[in-house]
Design an enzyme around this catalytic site. Structure first.
Site, PDB file in Angstrom:
ATOM      1  N   HIS A 263       0.775  -1.202  -0.158  1.00 30.70           N
ATOM      2  CA  HIS A 263      -0.092  -0.032   0.008  1.00 30.70           C
ATOM      3  C   HIS A 263       1.010   1.432   0.027  1.00 30.70           C
ATOM      4  O   HIS A 263       0.558   2.339  -0.704  1.00 30.70           O
ATOM      5  CB  HIS A 263      -0.641   0.025   1.313  1.00 30.70           C
ATOM      6  N   GLU A 409     -26.320  13.966   5.058  1.00 32.54           N
ATOM      7  CA  GLU A 409     -25.557  15.069   4.927  1.00 32.54           C
ATOM      8  C   GLU A 409     -24.321  15.002   4.631  1.00 32.54           C
ATOM      9  O   GLU A 409     -23.886  15.931   3.725  1.00 32.54           O
ATOM     10  CB  GLU A 409     -25.743  15.510   6.536  1.00 32.54           C
ATOM     11  N   HIS A 471     -29.856  18.335  19.505  1.00 29.86           N
ATOM     12  CA  HIS A 471     -30.407  19.343  18.243  1.00 29.86           C
ATOM     13  C   HIS A 471     -29.993  20.639  18.519  1.00 29.86           C
ATOM     14  O   HIS A 471     -30.399  21.315  17.745  1.00 29.86           O
ATOM     15  CB  HIS A 471     -31.846  19.136  17.990  1.00 29.86           C
TER      16      HIS A 471
END
Length: 660
Positions: A263, A409, A471
């Site tokens: 990698h 989102e 919230h």
């Protein structure tokens, strides 16, 4: 396709990657070596491009989501005639080079997106594909097709494990983005270990479930890859395309190939022997005369195809002058100079949330800026940013300007980045401010790449009320203010909201986030309408001028500005109120203006905001005080929560008097 020439080029591209990683003693060899044949087919035959005009509007896109494999891109850009010289290859990962460690938009010709954080490029590719569909719908005619492009994206296991790619891929499948060709480099490794230690899903079936067509091939078979790509390009069936390629990471270095060690740069110490085994000469950064000649001829073919397209382009412009003007303005990111004047003034007795004001402001802006699109993460009814009479973007209506992202989102913001990278449409999207935490990596990349996105994020404080602390943003606004190149604007009333939306549209060198209230706020009629609107552009301004020698400055923004103005009435004629809706804009202003608004000789200062207080100390100093929050919120009506936490005029008055 000339297999002999492209096989030679693949070997030499491997050599360039080996030499660059060995010289810098850092980088990633796995993908550049394992996918060399893929690069040969794409850059040596398949991609429609113009290396002399990398931003040609009808090019095919190639996006490397697995951005750690950047030497793959740099090698093929160099070989295929982009402005990436052999000296640039030699300067891989060096200071101020055009070949940084991960691809960065704007630094290197031919780089379409800033990638590296895994999965982001998949989201970007979906956004580019959507924007390309929109461009076709808005500008193509029955006589002239000026847009007809495909978007190729190369991603690895790491990209597809990240949640953002899942969100974006589900979106692509649902909306039928059949111009997207996602290439999955399935090399069976991740950074730490073999991939089987962290995944056991059937990725092909997952993508079929999203709505993709799938194919599965061996990655080193150029004919098989070409055939798969041609099939994918020809399938205009409303399904994005997914090509699984099985490759050997680090191919060409026997000591590490096919293992997790391939990698990164672990193979660099074996490069000399590997180059010899590949038949490369001792000369480093070697590119044969034959390869140079092949790509020179290929470039001529690309330029000839570009000339043919230019004839269509010129014919289209002659027949469609209004569309041509609109497209030119969109590409140049032009904003009407009188945009603010197009927004009617609000009634002086209005009392509405800034999210509601924003919805009203958006409508005349959208009429004046037909390239503006507006999306929401399943919250149009709350964020109120739906462009009326413009329709939804769907597979049957790709000209719609409202994008229903669903509850995605992070995917939304990565897709918005792709729209901005495409460069024609102004991307905006909305959710509740507290959920910017889901989207922050994509927002950060927008800021890093200086994309002119507009984020319309609402429910911006404990004023959210009953939904409670999960919230209610507390630290969120300040955290976002720390993102470099991101403007965060928190307007105090509807007229400041008008100024905020226009400021966001006018800014084209970076993203802007509008932080808007759920709860109603009063009109701040003691401040002139023009001053409220235009003051936002400067970030901070004198909202209430003192009428006696200056003794105290109160600073605020958003829904708390009303409390600063109320407190000033009680604190005497020597009190000034400064509205600070955007710290980033204010801090970019000239020193003279900042001194005019916040003179250094007045050190008696108080700030109020319904959020963490720390960031305000840059303005109030060690002598000042900040009325803010030191804990998370509560579930109760918003006004009661504000009162419980002392976010009111009386606490400003008390703080000011304590400074005496």
């Amino acid at each position: 396709m000339n297999f002999e020439a492209l096989s030679r080029a693949a070997t030499e591209a491997r050599g360039l990657a080996m030499d660059a990683v060995q010289a810098s003693q850092s980088g990633h060899l796995g993908l550049p070596l394992g996918c060399a044949e893929i690069g040969a087919v794409l850059y040596g035959y398949l991609l429609r491009a113009n290396p002399d005009q990398p931003r040609w509007i009808n090019r095919d896109y190639f996006i490397l989501s697995a951005g750690h494999g950047s030497m793959f891109l740099y090698a093929w850009l160099h070989l295929s005639g982009y402005d990436v010289s052999i000296e640039d290859i030699k300067n891989f990962r060096q200071l101020h080079s055009k070949t940084p460690g991960h691809p960065e938009f704007g630094d290197t010709p031919g780089i379409e997106c800033t990638t590296g954080p895994l999965g982001q490029g998949v989201g970007n590719a979906v956004g580019v594909a959507m924007a390309a569909k929109m461009a076709q719908a808005h500008f193509n005619t029955s006589e002239h097709r000026i847009f007809d492009q495909h978007i190729f994206c190369l991603a690895g296991d790491g990209c597809l494990q990240e949640g953002v790619s899942a969100e974006a891929s589900a979106f692509a499948g649902h909306f039928g983005l059949d111009n997207l060709i996602l290439i999955y480099d399935s090399n069976a490794i991740t950074l730490d270990a073999m991939a089987k230690q962290t995944q056991s899903e059937d990725t092909r079936e997952r993508y079929e479930a999203y709505g993709f067509d799938t194919q599965e091939i061996q990655g080193d078979d150029m004919q098989e890859f070409l055939d798969a790509c041609n099939i994918a390009k020809e399938r205009k069936n409303g399904k994005p395309q997914f090509i699984i390629i099985h490759t050997v990471a680090g191919k060409g270095i026997p000591e590490i190939e096919g293992t997790a060690k391939a990698h990164g740069e672990a193979g660099a110490k074996f490069v000399d022997a590997a180059r010899k085994n590949l038949g490369l000469p001792e000369e480093h950064y070697f590119v044969s005369k034959e390869t140079r000649e092949y790509f020179a001829e290929h470039k001529k073919k690309l330029l000839a195809n570009f000339v043919q397209w230019e004839k269509i382009w010129k014919g289209w412009r002659e027949k469609n002058p209004e569309k041509a003007r609109a497209l030119d303005d969109a590409i140049d990111k032009k904003v009407p100079q009188d945009l603010l004047e197009k927004i009617p003034a609000f009634p002086s007795d209005a009392k509405l949330a800034t999210r509601k004001a924003g919805g009203e402001v958006l409508q005349p802006i959208a009429k004046a800026m037909p390239n503006l699109i507006s999306g929401s993460a399943d919250l149009y009814g709350s964020t109120m940013n739906y462009i009326k009479e413009s329709g939804d973007f769907t597979r049957d209506n790709p000209g719609g300007r409202n994008i229903r992202f669903g509850i995605r989102e992070h995917g939304m913001c990565a897709i918005l980045n792709g729209v901005s990278y495409h460069g024609i449409f102004r991307a905006s999207g909305a959710t509740f401010l507290v959920f910017s935490d889901y989207a922050r990596p994509s927002i950060r990349l927008a800021a890093l790449a200086r994309l002119p996105n507009i984020y319309i994020f609402t429910h911006d404080s404990i004023g959210v009320g009953e939904d409670g602390p999960t919230h209610q943003p507390i630290e969120t606004v300040s955290a976002l203010r720390l993102v470099r190149h991101l403007d965060v604007i928190r307007p105090g009333d509807p007229e400041e909201t008008a100024g905020a939306f226009v400021a966001a549209c006018e800014r084209i060198d970076g993203p802007t986030l509008l932080s808007l209230t759920r709860q109603n706020v009063p009109m701040l009629n003691e401040i002139d309408v023009k001053l409220r609107r235009e003051g936002v552009r400067r970030g901070g301004y004198i909202a209430k001028q003192e009428s006696a020698p200056l003794d105290l400055i109160i600073l605020s923004c958003g829904s708390e500005l009303q409390h600063a103005l109320a407190a000033a009435k009680e604190l005497g004629a020597g009190t000034r109120v400064v509205s600070m809706p955007c710290m980033e804009r204010f801090n970019r202003e000239a020193e003279e203006y900042r001194e005019e608004v916040l003179p250094k000789n007045c050190r008696k200062r108080v700030a109020i905001e319904a959020g963490v207080p720390e960031i305000w100390y840059q303005y109030v100093g060690l002598d000042g005080k900040v009325v803010g929050l030191h804990r998370f919120g509560l579930s109760a009506p918003g006004a009661e929560v504000m009162k419980e936490f002392g976010i009111d005029a009386q606490h400003v008055i008390d703080a000011a008097r304590s400074l005496s």
